[in-house]
Motif scaffolding. Structure first.
Motif, PDB file in Angstrom:
ATOM      1  N   ARG A  82       0.842  -1.190   0.000  1.00 40.34           N
ATOM      2  CA  ARG A  82       0.000   0.000   0.000  1.00 40.34           C
ATOM      3  C   ARG A  82       0.881   1.245   0.000  1.00 40.34           C
ATOM      4  O   ARG A  82       2.006   1.233   0.504  1.00 40.34           O
ATOM      5  CB  ARG A  82      -0.921  -0.004   1.213  1.00 40.34           C
ATOM      6  CG  ARG A  82      -1.965   1.095   1.150  1.00 40.34           C
ATOM      7  CD  ARG A  82      -3.186   0.800   1.966  1.00 40.34           C
ATOM      8  NE  ARG A  82      -4.211   1.799   1.707  1.00 40.34           N
ATOM      9  CZ  ARG A  82      -5.115   1.714   0.761  1.00 40.34           C
ATOM     10  NH1 ARG A  82      -5.130   0.658  -0.024  1.00 40.34           N
ATOM     11  NH2 ARG A  82      -6.009   2.666   0.570  1.00 40.34           N
ATOM     12  N   ASP A  83       0.355   2.343  -0.587  1.00 40.35           N
ATOM     13  CA  ASP A  83       1.095   3.596  -0.625  1.00 40.35           C
ATOM     14  C   ASP A  83       0.174   4.754  -0.275  1.00 40.35           C
ATOM     15  O   ASP A  83      -1.030   4.566  -0.044  1.00 40.35           O
ATOM     16  CB  ASP A  83       1.746   3.810  -1.993  1.00 40.35           C
ATOM     17  CG  ASP A  83       0.735   3.795  -3.139  1.00 40.35           C
ATOM     18  OD1 ASP A  83      -0.250   4.542  -3.063  1.00 40.35           O
ATOM     19  OD2 ASP A  83       0.936   3.026  -4.101  1.00 40.35           O
ATOM     20  N   ASN A  84       0.735   5.938  -0.240  1.00 45.59           N
ATOM     21  CA  ASN A  84      -0.018   7.143   0.119  1.00 45.59           C
ATOM     22  C   ASN A  84      -0.404   7.982  -1.090  1.00 45.59           C
ATOM     23  O   ASN A  84      -0.682   9.178  -0.953  1.00 45.59           O
ATOM     24  CB  ASN A  84       0.797   8.003   1.101  1.00 45.59           C
ATOM     25  CG  ASN A  84       0.827   7.422   2.501  1.00 45.59           C
ATOM     26  OD1 ASN A  84      -0.146   6.812   2.952  1.00 45.59           O
ATOM     27  ND2 ASN A  84       1.939   7.596   3.191  1.00 45.59           N
ATOM     28  N   TYR A 124       4.324   0.022  -5.701  1.00 44.94           N
ATOM     29  CA  TYR A 124       5.310  -0.543  -4.780  1.00 44.94           C
ATOM     30  C   TYR A 124       4.984  -2.019  -4.571  1.00 44.94           C
ATOM     31  O   TYR A 124       3.824  -2.395  -4.372  1.00 44.94           O
ATOM     32  CB  TYR A 124       5.266   0.162  -3.420  1.00 44.94           C
ATOM     33  CG  TYR A 124       5.581   1.634  -3.446  1.00 44.94           C
ATOM     34  CD1 TYR A 124       6.828   2.115  -3.033  1.00 44.94           C
ATOM     35  CD2 TYR A 124       4.625   2.564  -3.865  1.00 44.94           C
ATOM     36  CE1 TYR A 124       7.114   3.470  -3.040  1.00 44.94           C
ATOM     37  CE2 TYR A 124       4.906   3.928  -3.879  1.00 44.94           C
ATOM     38  CZ  TYR A 124       6.148   4.363  -3.463  1.00 44.94           C
ATOM     39  OH  TYR A 124       6.425   5.712  -3.474  1.00 44.94           O
ATOM     40  N   LYS A 160      10.176   0.040  -6.000  1.00 40.61           N
ATOM     41  CA  LYS A 160       9.320   1.168  -6.376  1.00 40.61           C
ATOM     42  C   LYS A 160       9.366   1.291  -7.891  1.00 40.61           C
ATOM     43  O   LYS A 160      10.408   1.584  -8.472  1.00 40.61           O
ATOM     44  CB  LYS A 160       9.800   2.469  -5.729  1.00 40.61           C
ATOM     45  CG  LYS A 160       8.988   3.692  -6.123  1.00 40.61           C
ATOM     46  CD  LYS A 160       9.545   4.963  -5.498  1.00 40.61           C
ATOM     47  CE  LYS A 160       8.748   6.198  -5.894  1.00 40.61           C
ATOM     48  NZ  LYS A 160       9.306   7.447  -5.293  1.00 40.61           N
ATOM     49  N   LEU A 169      -0.904   4.498   4.242  1.00 39.74           N
ATOM     50  CA  LEU A 169       0.257   3.786   4.765  1.00 39.74           C
ATOM     51  C   LEU A 169       0.565   4.314   6.162  1.00 39.74           C
ATOM     52  O   LEU A 169       0.524   5.528   6.393  1.00 39.74           O
ATOM     53  CB  LEU A 169       1.442   4.022   3.835  1.00 39.74           C
ATOM     54  CG  LEU A 169       2.714   3.206   4.075  1.00 39.74           C
ATOM     55  CD1 LEU A 169       2.468   1.746   3.788  1.00 39.74           C
ATOM     56  CD2 LEU A 169       3.838   3.743   3.181  1.00 39.74           C
ATOM     57  N   ARG A 215       8.629  -0.761   6.628  1.00 41.54           N
ATOM     58  CA  ARG A 215       8.193   0.640   6.535  1.00 41.54           C
ATOM     59  C   ARG A 215       9.364   1.613   6.334  1.00 41.54           C
ATOM     60  O   ARG A 215       9.260   2.532   5.493  1.00 41.54           O
ATOM     61  CB  ARG A 215       7.385   1.016   7.784  1.00 41.54           C
ATOM     62  CG  ARG A 215       6.808   2.423   7.749  1.00 41.54           C
ATOM     63  CD  ARG A 215       5.850   2.599   6.602  1.00 41.54           C
ATOM     64  NE  ARG A 215       5.362   3.960   6.469  1.00 41.54           N
ATOM     65  CZ  ARG A 215       5.955   4.925   5.787  1.00 41.54           C
ATOM     66  NH1 ARG A 215       7.092   4.666   5.154  1.00 41.54           N
ATOM     67  NH2 ARG A 215       5.443   6.132   5.716  1.00 41.54           N
ATOM     68  N   ILE A 234      10.473   1.703   2.611  1.00 39.91           N
ATOM     69  CA  ILE A 234       9.591   2.488   1.747  1.00 39.91           C
ATOM     70  C   ILE A 234       9.886   3.974   1.905  1.00 39.91           C
ATOM     71  O   ILE A 234       9.936   4.725   0.923  1.00 39.91           O
ATOM     72  CB  ILE A 234       8.120   2.181   2.071  1.00 39.91           C
ATOM     73  CG1 ILE A 234       7.819   0.687   1.843  1.00 39.91           C
ATOM     74  CG2 ILE A 234       7.187   3.054   1.237  1.00 39.91           C
ATOM     75  CD1 ILE A 234       6.433   0.269   2.288  1.00 39.91           C
ATOM     76  N   ASP A 237      11.118   7.084  -0.864  1.00 36.63           N
ATOM     77  CA  ASP A 237      10.296   8.261  -1.136  1.00 36.63           C
ATOM     78  C   ASP A 237      10.937   9.578  -0.712  1.00 36.63           C
ATOM     79  O   ASP A 237      10.665  10.615  -1.310  1.00 36.63           O
ATOM     80  CB  ASP A 237       8.943   8.126  -0.430  1.00 36.63           C
ATOM     81  CG  ASP A 237       8.061   7.071  -1.068  1.00 36.63           C
ATOM     82  OD1 ASP A 237       8.308   6.735  -2.242  1.00 36.63           O
ATOM     83  OD2 ASP A 237       7.128   6.583  -0.400  1.00 36.63           O
TER      84      ASP A 237
END
Length: 511
Positions: free
Chosen positions: A128-130, A143, A162, A218, A242, A245, A249
């Motif tokens: 999951r991403d934002n 991702y 990514k 996220l 976490r 990720i 970013d």
């Protein structure tokens, strides 16, 4: 997919013959003077135009020297007839010739990209991403987390990828200046692949990410985002990815590798027996449940507490052969399903005494049942894929409880399109009639159970070979030895698959 000859095509270049009339007409600007008064003709352009005699003499001289002169071909008139469409390759109906290869028809893809990775990956999961839900704009970003099958046990890794710059597929005839579309939507460039990795002892048989509720962002970097890996060593490791990720970013972000390059917990309940079956369930951030099944027919449950993880020591026992896949019920937090090489699908309740299944389909397939998927929208539907290549959809309301003398229920749908073992199957995250499947026959197929047979078209494609089921929406090919397929829940209709030659990510016009 289209099939075309792999031999190189040489396109003849048409040549137009220019006559001397063109040259003389271009010289009409010269003054009209009396040739007798001027004497010898003077070329105002300094002999740029040769006379007919000079041209003929030069050609004759060339032939005497043994040099060939290209013949001037008459102009070829453009035909108004459209070029013939390429043949559509239908597996089971067509056979590739010696010099033929499959070529993707990009007109049926909204987006299609392939990426190569250093080592093959048997399994992966979408993270999951934002970036939001229901994303439709391009270029897209995705991702995933995966695990390698390296040449040596100590060369393996858990990798967070990514994938960015996933542009819309450019099609022939596209007008990049069309109104209402951004320029970026029409670029057709290679995706950018960035990664962070964690050392992992042994090849990764399967990997799964902690489930997060739909539309939930996220978690912040201060909170864990867990993934679990089934190692060929017989151990199941749980990692917090976490920070990895975040480092992809946020430029310049660093994390404590000494801490996060090691698992936060390792399940050793299976001893040295390796396995493939694994699935997470969640009742909240601090209430996680992880099921793992091994080749010795045992299933173990691991739960989380505010202080860590707890691996329960008593296994669930009803299968008589290797447990191949596990799925938690989407509606009942204590119920799960399993499938096995013993040809059965079993239904369990963790509250039942004796750790035995409460219901089941003893002869679900003719051979090993490799994969299952529980429908998230219609919770009584379950898919199964077998080693014989069959796909079946089951109505769990018809499955009899243990102790009943009734025979196994009939599937509500069954397909034998694939001609090799089914390697992965998954329902669409929001459309309850659509699913994707992959097989060892190098096909990734997309299906819609809501499509009904049209009597007027029955047998339209049945020419004595394999007929195409009306529920079959799409066949994606080009990968070798496809192992797993997943939908991207935040990019509607987008599918990701892993195979021996890397990852494919695509979206079709069909879904």
């Amino acid at each position: 997919m289209s099939k075309r000859s792999a031999a190189e095509f040489v396109e003849a270049t048409s040549k137009s013959a220019r006559t001397d009339e063109n040259a003389t007409s271009s010289g009409s600007k010269r003054e009209n003077v009396d040739m007798d008064e001027m004497g010898e003709f003077e070329d105002a352009w300094e002999d740029e135009i040769e006379s007919d005699d000079e041209v003929v003499d030069a050609e004759a001289a060339d032939r005497e020297d043994g040099m060939d002169v290209d013949e001037v071909m008459p102009a070829i008139e453009e035909s108004e007839e459209p070029a013939p469409a390429p043949d559509v390759y239908i597996p089971g109906t067509h056979v590739l010739g010696k010099d033929e290869v499959l070529e993707a028809d990009d007109s049926v893809y909204i987006m299609r990209h392939s990426t190569n990775v250093p080592w093959p990956c048997l399994s992966f999961d979408v993270l999951r991403d934002n970036l939001g839900d229901e994303r439709q704009r391009y270029p897209a970003t995705a991702y995933i987390v995966t695990g390698t099958q390296a040449d040596a046990a100590n060369n393996n890794e858990v990798v967070v990828y990514k994938m960015s710059s996933l542009h819309r597929t450019q099609k022939d005839g596209d007008d990049s200046d069309s109104d209402g579309d951004d320029d970026d939507d029409h670029l057709d460039e290679d995706p950018i692949l960035e990664y962070r990795s964690i050392s992992h002892l042994g090849g990764v048989n399967r990997i799964r990410a902690q489930p997060l509720p739909p539309s939930t962002p996220l978690p912040p970097v201060s909170q864990p985002y867990y993934v679990s890996s089934w190692a060929e060593t017989g151990k199941v490791h749980i990692f917090d990815v976490r920070p990895l990720i975040e480092s992809l970013d946020v430029p310049g972000y660093t994390y404590d590798k000494a801490r996060y390059n090691h698992p936060v917990f390792t399940i050793e309940s299976h001893g040295r027996a390796e396995g493939f079956a694994m699935d997470w369930a969640s009742s909240g951030p601090s209430s996680l449940r992880l099921l793992t099944g091994d080749v010795h027919s045992k299933i173990y449950l691991t739960t989380s507490t505010p202080t860590g993880f707890n691996a329960l020591s008593q296994p669930f026992l009803s299968h008589t052969s290797s447990v191949e896949d596990l799925q938690w019920s989407p509606s009942e937090p204590t119920v799960f399903a399993s499938c096995s090489a013993d040809c059965s699908v079993q239904i369990w309740d963790v509250r039942s005494r004796g750790r035995k299944s409460v219901a089941g389909i003893d002869s679900a397939h003719e051979s090993d049942v490799n994969v299952i998927s529980w429908n998230r929208s219609t919770s009584y539907l379950l898919l199964s894929g077998g080693d014989e290549g069959g796909i079946k959809a089951w109505d769990l309301r018809n499955v009899q409880k243990r102790g009943s003398n009734d025979s196994d229920p009939k599937p509500v749908a069954a397909f034998d399109w694939h001609k090799a073992p089914i390697t992965s199957i998954e329902w669409h995250p929001t459309e309850d009639s659509i699913f994707a499947a992959s097989g060892a026959d190098d096909q990734l197929t997309m299906w819609d159970l809501a499509v009904e047979q049209d009597d007027d078209e029955t047998g339209a494609m049945d020419d004595g070979t394999q007929s195409v089921p009306p529920q079959l929406l799409f066949v994606h090919q080009g990968q070798q030895d496809i192992k797993e397929v997943h939908w991207h829940s935040q990019i509607p209709g987008t599918v990701i698959s892993t195979s021996r030659n890397g990852f494919d990510i695509f979206k079709t016009i069909s879904v």
